[in-house]
Scaffold this motif. Structure first.
Motif, PDB file in Angstrom:
ATOM      1  N   VAL A 115     -38.735  48.644   0.688  1.00 27.32           N
ATOM      2  CA  VAL A 115     -38.863  49.967   1.294  1.00 27.32           C
ATOM      3  C   VAL A 115     -40.245  50.047   1.950  1.00 27.32           C
ATOM      4  CG1 VAL A 115     -39.629  50.948  -0.946  1.00 27.32           C
ATOM      5  CG2 VAL A 115     -38.839  52.474   0.879  1.00 27.32           C
ATOM      6  N   ASP A 116     -40.307  50.593   3.163  1.00 25.51           N
ATOM      7  CA  ASP A 116     -41.578  50.690   3.890  1.00 25.51           C
ATOM      8  C   ASP A 116     -42.398  51.863   3.369  1.00 25.51           C
ATOM      9  OD1 ASP A 116     -40.956  48.499   5.364  1.00 25.51           O
ATOM     10  OD2 ASP A 116     -40.260  49.593   7.149  1.00 25.51           O
ATOM     11  N   LEU A 117     -43.681  51.613   3.163  1.00 30.01           N
ATOM     12  CA  LEU A 117     -44.595  52.640   2.658  1.00 30.01           C
ATOM     13  C   LEU A 117     -45.493  53.176   3.769  1.00 30.01           C
ATOM     14  CD1 LEU A 117     -45.609  50.864  -0.699  1.00 30.01           C
ATOM     15  CD2 LEU A 117     -43.682  52.413  -0.262  1.00 30.01           C
ATOM     16  N   ASN A 118     -45.028  53.021   5.001  1.00 28.19           N
ATOM     17  CA  ASN A 118     -45.855  53.422   6.153  1.00 28.19           C
ATOM     18  C   ASN A 118     -46.120  54.923   6.141  1.00 28.19           C
ATOM     19  OD1 ASN A 118     -44.113  51.105   6.578  1.00 28.19           O
ATOM     20  ND2 ASN A 118     -45.116  50.925   8.590  1.00 28.19           N
ATOM     21  N   GLU A 119     -47.038  55.329   7.030  1.00 18.07           N
ATOM     22  CA  GLU A 119     -47.266  56.759   7.255  1.00 18.07           C
ATOM     23  C   GLU A 119     -46.482  57.239   8.480  1.00 18.07           C
ATOM     24  OE1 GLU A 119     -49.623  57.217   3.955  1.00 18.07           O
ATOM     25  OE2 GLU A 119     -48.811  58.731   5.304  1.00 18.07           O
ATOM     26  N   ASP A 120     -45.864  56.325   9.234  1.00 16.31           N
ATOM     27  CA  ASP A 120     -45.191  56.730  10.482  1.00 16.31           C
ATOM     28  C   ASP A 120     -43.692  56.922  10.222  1.00 16.31           C
ATOM     29  OD1 ASP A 120     -45.372  53.283  11.679  1.00 16.31           O
ATOM     30  OD2 ASP A 120     -44.072  54.253  10.196  1.00 16.31           O
ATOM     31  N   ASP A 121     -42.876  56.908  11.285  1.00 13.43           N
ATOM     32  CA  ASP A 121     -41.463  57.244  11.065  1.00 13.43           C
ATOM     33  C   ASP A 121     -40.701  56.106  10.386  1.00 13.43           C
ATOM     34  OD1 ASP A 121     -40.236  56.852  14.517  1.00 13.43           O
ATOM     35  OD2 ASP A 121     -41.352  55.513  13.163  1.00 13.43           O
ATOM     36  N   ARG A 122     -41.396  55.001  10.043  1.00 17.00           N
ATOM     37  CA  ARG A 122     -40.744  53.955   9.245  1.00 17.00           C
ATOM     38  C   ARG A 122     -40.896  54.225   7.747  1.00 17.00           C
ATOM     39  NH1 ARG A 122     -43.703  49.067  11.709  1.00 17.00           N
ATOM     40  NH2 ARG A 122     -45.223  50.750  11.979  1.00 17.00           N
ATOM     41  N   ARG A 123     -41.667  55.293   7.408  1.00 16.51           N
ATOM     42  CA  ARG A 123     -41.819  55.656   5.988  1.00 16.51           C
ATOM     43  C   ARG A 123     -40.450  55.791   5.346  1.00 16.51           C
ATOM     44  NH1 ARG A 123     -44.124  61.533   3.801  1.00 16.51           N
ATOM     45  NH2 ARG A 123     -42.776  61.644   1.972  1.00 16.51           N
ATOM     46  N   GLY A 124     -40.220  55.076   4.231  1.00 15.38           N
ATOM     47  CA  GLY A 124     -38.963  55.215   3.502  1.00 15.38           C
ATOM     48  C   GLY A 124     -37.828  54.387   4.065  1.00 15.38           C
ATOM     49  N   ARG A 125     -38.132  53.574   5.145  1.00 14.64           N
ATOM     50  CA  ARG A 125     -37.070  52.721   5.692  1.00 14.64           C
ATOM     51  C   ARG A 125     -36.732  51.636   4.671  1.00 14.64           C
ATOM     52  NH1 ARG A 125     -37.939  48.919  10.941  1.00 14.64           N
ATOM     53  NH2 ARG A 125     -39.620  48.157   9.596  1.00 14.64           N
ATOM     54  N   THR A 126     -35.474  51.460   4.357  1.00 12.26           N
ATOM     55  CA  THR A 126     -35.051  50.373   3.452  1.00 12.26           C
ATOM     56  C   THR A 126     -34.509  49.255   4.333  1.00 12.26           C
ATOM     57  OG1 THR A 126     -32.987  51.631   3.186  1.00 12.26           O
ATOM     58  CG2 THR A 126     -34.578  51.740   1.378  1.00 12.26           C
ATOM     59  N   ARG A 127     -34.943  48.025   4.080  1.00 15.04           N
ATOM     60  CA  ARG A 127     -34.545  46.888   4.915  1.00 15.04           C
ATOM     61  C   ARG A 127     -34.401  45.636   4.073  1.00 15.04           C
ATOM     62  NH1 ARG A 127     -39.379  44.238   5.237  1.00 15.04           N
ATOM     63  NH2 ARG A 127     -41.150  45.620   4.707  1.00 15.04           N
ATOM     64  N   GLU A 128     -33.498  44.784   4.543  1.00 15.28           N
ATOM     65  CA  GLU A 128     -33.293  43.505   3.856  1.00 15.28           C
ATOM     66  C   GLU A 128     -34.433  42.563   4.209  1.00 15.28           C
ATOM     67  OE1 GLU A 128     -28.669  43.281   4.808  1.00 15.28           O
ATOM     68  OE2 GLU A 128     -29.186  41.982   3.092  1.00 15.28           O
ATOM     69  N   THR A 129     -34.923  41.854   3.209  1.00 13.92           N
ATOM     70  CA  THR A 129     -35.974  40.860   3.437  1.00 13.92           C
ATOM     71  C   THR A 129     -35.882  39.819   2.324  1.00 13.92           C
ATOM     72  OG1 THR A 129     -38.349  40.485   3.558  1.00 13.92           O
ATOM     73  CG2 THR A 129     -37.646  42.346   2.226  1.00 13.92           C
ATOM     74  N   LYS A 130     -36.122  38.546   2.665  1.00 13.02           N
ATOM     75  CA  LYS A 130     -35.850  37.485   1.696  1.00 13.02           C
ATOM     76  C   LYS A 130     -36.737  37.601   0.458  1.00 13.02           C
ATOM     77  CE  LYS A 130     -38.752  33.890   3.949  1.00 13.02           C
ATOM     78  NZ  LYS A 130     -39.792  34.879   4.089  1.00 13.02           N
TER      79      LYS A 130
END
Ligand code: RIB
Ligand code: CA
Length: 323
Positions: free
Chosen positions: A270-285
């Motif tokens: 899950v992205d911990l960014n401050e921008d609009d990617r905050r909370g984005r869940t993504r697959e990563t190895k």
């Protein structure tokens, strides 16, 4: 599969639910409380769709309107590291749309958090989280061994992979509210089963379905209609839908009928960014091991909702009559 994870035996599945009621949470709670296959051992409320004070008031009113009883706890009051922001535009100022509710009280400090509810359980339980992951993350930070000893399975309405976000274009609300909490829960690899927007966006309650509740003489149907009416208006204005997405119903439906959802193992972050990617869940190895729901049997979910919530709500019974 043991009793603690699947209702494969006649013994009801012991369940603890952490929720931020919330209009779709209300439908999920009624589905769980109306299903003899499930034994709702306790409900902990969290901030999220509304404040924790409103969420506590709401769960008490949801139980009263439904003539149900449940042991209650108060989980998270605010995100671990982010400012509190609720979904007022989606669920209304009270958290239950236009439904009549009494004033919210003050939540005192020494109330029972989620981990106390878990500690009280003799059996291992299935933990369902329907709001931000803050309550569970705090329980894991405070008493990790207790959580692992008592939680046989964790299923969460959270996240999205291929589906667009509903809070930013990238992020789903429960993940967005407290990405640090979700990161803590994912790192614990309980493991968590994630029921995200990829499947929940496919289950839309039509405006006609909701209107049938409003046409009923039964007080609880009309009360539920007033909550859902607000939610349909939001979806019409913001999503162009003639109906509403009932996200939180899906994890409960999957406990009742395991074939309702098809999960796949994923490595997820899950992205911990401050921008609009905050909370984005993504697959990563190098992500955490989890299960992610890829497919849903839409008709099966709609059938459970129709039989166990709508038909029950429209049966004329005075509000507050205990089960
Ligand atoms: O993104 C949808 C989720 O956020 C649902 O659980 C809804 O109730 C809100 O909590
Ligand atoms: Ca919710």
């Amino acid at each position: 599969m043991s009793d603690a994870t699947r209702p494969s035996s006649p013994v009801p599945l012991p369940l603890v639910i952490d929720t931020d009621p919330g209009i779709d949470d209300t439908l999920a709670l009624y589905l769980a409380l109306n299903s003899p296959e499930l034994d709702v051992r306790g409900i902990s409320v969290s901030y999220g769709n509304t404040t924790v004070e409103n969420a506590y008031r709401n769960v008490v009113e949801i139980l009263r309107q439904g003539g149900k009883r449940a042991r209650l706890a108060v989980g998270a009051r605010r995100p671990i590291a982010r400012p509190l922001r609720t979904a007022r535009e989606t669920h209304g100022a009270t958290g239950l749309g236009y439904a009549a509710v009494p004033p919210a009280g003050v939540i005192l400090d020494f109330v029972r958090p989620l981990e106390r509810l878990l500690a009280e359980q003799e059996d291992r339980v299935t933990l369902v989280t329907l709001g931000p992951l803050t309550s569970l993350a705090l329980a894991l930070r405070r008493e990790p061994e207790l959580v692992r000893a008592k939680v046989a399975r964790h299923i969460a309405m959270v996240g999205n992979l291929k589906a667009k976000g509903n809070t930013t274009k990238f992020a789903e609300f429960n993940a967005w509210c407290d990405p640090e909490a979700l990161a803590t829960v994912l790192a614990a690899e309980l493991p968590s089963e994630m029921v995200g927007l990829d499947v929940t966006r496919q289950v839309v309650l039509s405006a006609a379905d909701v209107s049938r509740l409003g046409a009923s003489e039964a007080p609880r149907a009309r009360w539920l209609f007033e909550a859902l009416r607000f939610y349909v208006e939001f979806h019409r204005d913001h999503e162009g839908l003639e109906g509403c997405v009932v996200n939180d119903v899906l994890p409960i439906a999957a406990l009742l009928e395991p074939t309702v959802l098809t999960f796949q193992p994923v490595r997820i972050a899950v992205d911990l960014n401050e921008d609009d990617r905050r909370g984005r869940t993504r697959e990563t190895k190098d992500g955490a091991a989890a299960l992610f729901a890829r497919e849903v049997q839409v008709d099966a979910v709609r059938s459970l909702l129709s039989k166990r919530v709508f038909r029950w709500a429209t049966a004329a019974e005075p509000a507050g009559a205990a089960r």
